[in-house]
Write an enzyme that holds these catalytic residues in place. Sequence first.
Site, PDB file in Angstrom:
ATOM      1  N   ARG A  64     -10.257 -11.683   1.164  1.00 18.67           N
ATOM      2  CA  ARG A  64     -11.066 -12.740   0.538  1.00 18.67           C
ATOM      3  C   ARG A  64     -10.377 -14.091   0.635  1.00 18.67           C
ATOM      4  O   ARG A  64     -11.035 -15.128   0.671  1.00 18.67           O
ATOM      5  CB  ARG A  64     -11.384 -12.358  -0.916  1.00 18.67           C
ATOM      6  CG  ARG A  64     -10.185 -12.234  -1.816  1.00 18.67           C
ATOM      7  CD  ARG A  64     -10.468 -11.398  -3.060  1.00 18.67           C
ATOM      8  NE  ARG A  64     -10.564  -9.973  -2.741  1.00 18.67           N
ATOM      9  CZ  ARG A  64     -10.850  -9.021  -3.625  1.00 18.67           C
ATOM     10  NH1 ARG A  64     -11.079  -9.347  -4.883  1.00 18.67           N
ATOM     11  NH2 ARG A  64     -10.914  -7.764  -3.250  1.00 18.67           N
TER      12      ARG A  64
ATOM     13  N   LYS B  26       0.834  -1.201   0.000  1.00 16.33           N
ATOM     14  CA  LYS B  26       0.000   0.000   0.000  1.00 16.33           C
ATOM     15  C   LYS B  26       0.866   1.248   0.000  1.00 16.33           C
ATOM     16  O   LYS B  26       1.954   1.238   0.576  1.00 16.33           O
ATOM     17  CB  LYS B  26      -0.881   0.012   1.261  1.00 16.33           C
ATOM     18  CG  LYS B  26      -1.988  -1.021   1.256  1.00 16.33           C
ATOM     19  CD  LYS B  26      -2.853  -0.915   2.496  1.00 16.33           C
ATOM     20  CE  LYS B  26      -3.966  -1.947   2.500  1.00 16.33           C
ATOM     21  NZ  LYS B  26      -4.980  -1.752   1.449  1.00 16.33           N
TER      22      LYS B  26
HETATM   23  N1  BES Z   1      -8.113  -3.868   3.910  1.00 12.65           N
HETATM   24  C1  BES Z   1      -8.244  -3.430   2.576  1.00 12.65           C
HETATM   25  C2  BES Z   1      -9.536  -2.666   2.314  1.00 12.65           C
HETATM   26  C3  BES Z   1      -9.719  -1.349   3.025  1.00 12.65           C
HETATM   27  C4  BES Z   1      -9.446  -0.160   2.367  1.00 12.65           C
HETATM   28  C5  BES Z   1     -10.209  -1.297   4.296  1.00 12.65           C
HETATM   29  C6  BES Z   1      -9.648   1.039   3.002  1.00 12.65           C
HETATM   30  C7  BES Z   1     -10.400  -0.098   4.948  1.00 12.65           C
HETATM   31  C8  BES Z   1     -10.137   1.071   4.297  1.00 12.65           C
HETATM   32  C9  BES Z   1      -8.242  -4.632   1.627  1.00 12.65           C
HETATM   33  O1  BES Z   1      -7.501  -5.724   2.032  1.00 12.65           O
HETATM   34  C10 BES Z   1      -7.655  -4.147   0.328  1.00 12.65           C
HETATM   35  O2  BES Z   1      -6.552  -3.718   0.338  1.00 12.65           O
HETATM   36  N2  BES Z   1      -8.450  -4.214  -0.725  1.00 12.65           N
HETATM   37  C11 BES Z   1      -8.017  -3.799  -1.999  1.00 12.65           C
HETATM   38  C12 BES Z   1      -8.486  -4.841  -2.988  1.00 12.65           C
HETATM   39  C13 BES Z   1      -7.885  -4.705  -4.355  1.00 12.65           C
HETATM   40  C14 BES Z   1      -6.414  -4.976  -4.297  1.00 12.65           C
HETATM   41  C15 BES Z   1      -8.565  -5.671  -5.270  1.00 12.65           C
HETATM   42  C16 BES Z   1      -8.659  -2.454  -2.313  1.00 12.65           C
HETATM   43  O3  BES Z   1      -9.804  -2.252  -1.971  1.00 12.65           O
HETATM   44  O4  BES Z   1      -7.988  -1.621  -2.885  1.00 12.65           O
HETATM   45 ZN    ZN Z   2      -5.470  -5.637   1.534  1.00  9.71          ZN
END
Ligand code: BES
Ligand code: ZN
Length: 500
Positions: free
Chosen positions: A351, A277
């Site tokens: 997931r 991230k």
């Molecule tokens: N934990 C994150 C989602 C999230 C984002 C929670 C902001 C709380 C606040 C999740 O694991 C994630 O990173 N999801 C990605 C998925 C993508 C890589 C398909 C996302 O939403 O960007």
């Molecule tokens: Zn994630």
Amino acid sequence: MFHISNGNPYESEQECMLVGLLDQPEKFSGKLQQLDEAFGGKLTELVKTGDISAKYKSVAVIHSLGNTPVKRFIFIGLGRKKKLTVARLREAAGKASKKLKDLRVKSFSIALDTFTTGEITAEKAAWTVSEAFTMASYEFPGYKQKSNEPKVIIDTITVFTNEDKKTIDFAVKTGWIFGTGVNRARTLVNTPSNLLRPSDLAAYAAELADEYGFEIELLDKEDIEKLGMGAFLAVNRGSGEPPYMIVLKYQGKEKWTDVLGLVGKGITFDTGGYSIKPKNGIVGMKTDMGGAASVLGAMEVIGRLRPERNVVAVIPATDNVISEKAFKPDDVITSMNGKTIEVLNTDAEGRLVLADAVTYAKMHGADRLVDVATLTGGVIIALGLDKTGAITNDEEFYQEVKEASKKAGEFIWPLPYTKKDKERVRSSKIADLNNSPGREGHAIMGGAFIGEFVGNTPWVHLDIAGTATTDKGYDLGPSGATGVMVRTLALLAIGENKQE
Ligand code: BES
Ligand code: ZN
Ligand code: ZN
């Protein structure tokens, strides 16, 4: 701490009394006439000048100046009688409770019968106000060195009502139980990941089991390997912290059939893994176990209220971090139910852990499933920060969850889930599934992926990425974790239609 009285609310000595006002009164009549008389009709004048108002959520503090044994009254506007719902009452009560906090009172009383309407009985009002006060007064202690400011602790709350004392006593307790479930979940979410590791989540669950007599199963890494939970293990591979699959069982029926499964994403910190991230996106990822916290909070409510239901909670707990051992994009992994997964994005880890957790919940007899997860940033883009996104394979079960969420005042909204969505998660060239089929509709993709492991079991997926935390304080709590879905899940499990 609190007691119920059938006496006249305005006749005993009180530091502060809370009074609800419905339908802008021309003059104080009915329930309030007595009070106005004590003030020699002056309250009616204050209504005329607008100093006291029934406008929804308006707050007026009036000093009795010796006119009544009650020193101060807080009038809280409840708006139009016809429009008043439990959800609206809850928010107004939350706001009133903040006012009490500002006034730094040590004890207060409530004229409960001023909060009732044809729809909202004294029992409902008692539950709602008590739940609201419990939630609104929440504070995360934090880690600052001691401050010098003296803390005001409320020591007595008196609830005045004409209704049966026992009924009201139970309703107040129930509200407190729901609010406390929320607050405990909030604290879990607010706790940073160095202080809340997967093992700490497991220990917390063990404490709950001890306290409420749940059956508990804590799978450690070896057990998880033996069971072949390859998707869960892949996410944990980069970590120095051992994973736990946490299972809590509450058996309220004679037989272990008709089992509600509650599955919560328990990522104690999400760096994104090698699909790392950005520095702004990584802050706040201690809250990625929000789903787990909601499930644990709901289990606490269930443990206290002991409904005649069966519930199994399953929480995959790990962090998602990087080391030379970590899983990588392009890896292909095998989940417990045999499906192979091409990992295109290590940040789509929720997931993966939920896939094995859902399979495991089914192995434990769950025949209805709700998963709760801070799953995607996509749900925030789609629905904003105040709505939980839902996906389902069973309209009837969804309606049940929706009803519970309405009663709880926790907004959920369905996302479409079609054959094409299912095809997209199956679009890998080299494996059965693909964990990240692209940005388009990716909140749906997250849910659809989990759906592949649910099969035909009635299921609702709740994506709380937007709702698990808030930047701003609100009527029912401060900024930070919200404890969202604790009450929805608990109401769903309990299956009572008391709150409307
Ligand atoms: N934990 C994150 C989602 C999230 C984002 C929670 C902001 C709380 C606040 C999740 O694991 C994630 O990173 N999801 C990605 C998925 C993508 C890589 C398909 C996302 O939403 O960007
Ligand atoms: Zn994630
Ligand atoms: Zn995550």
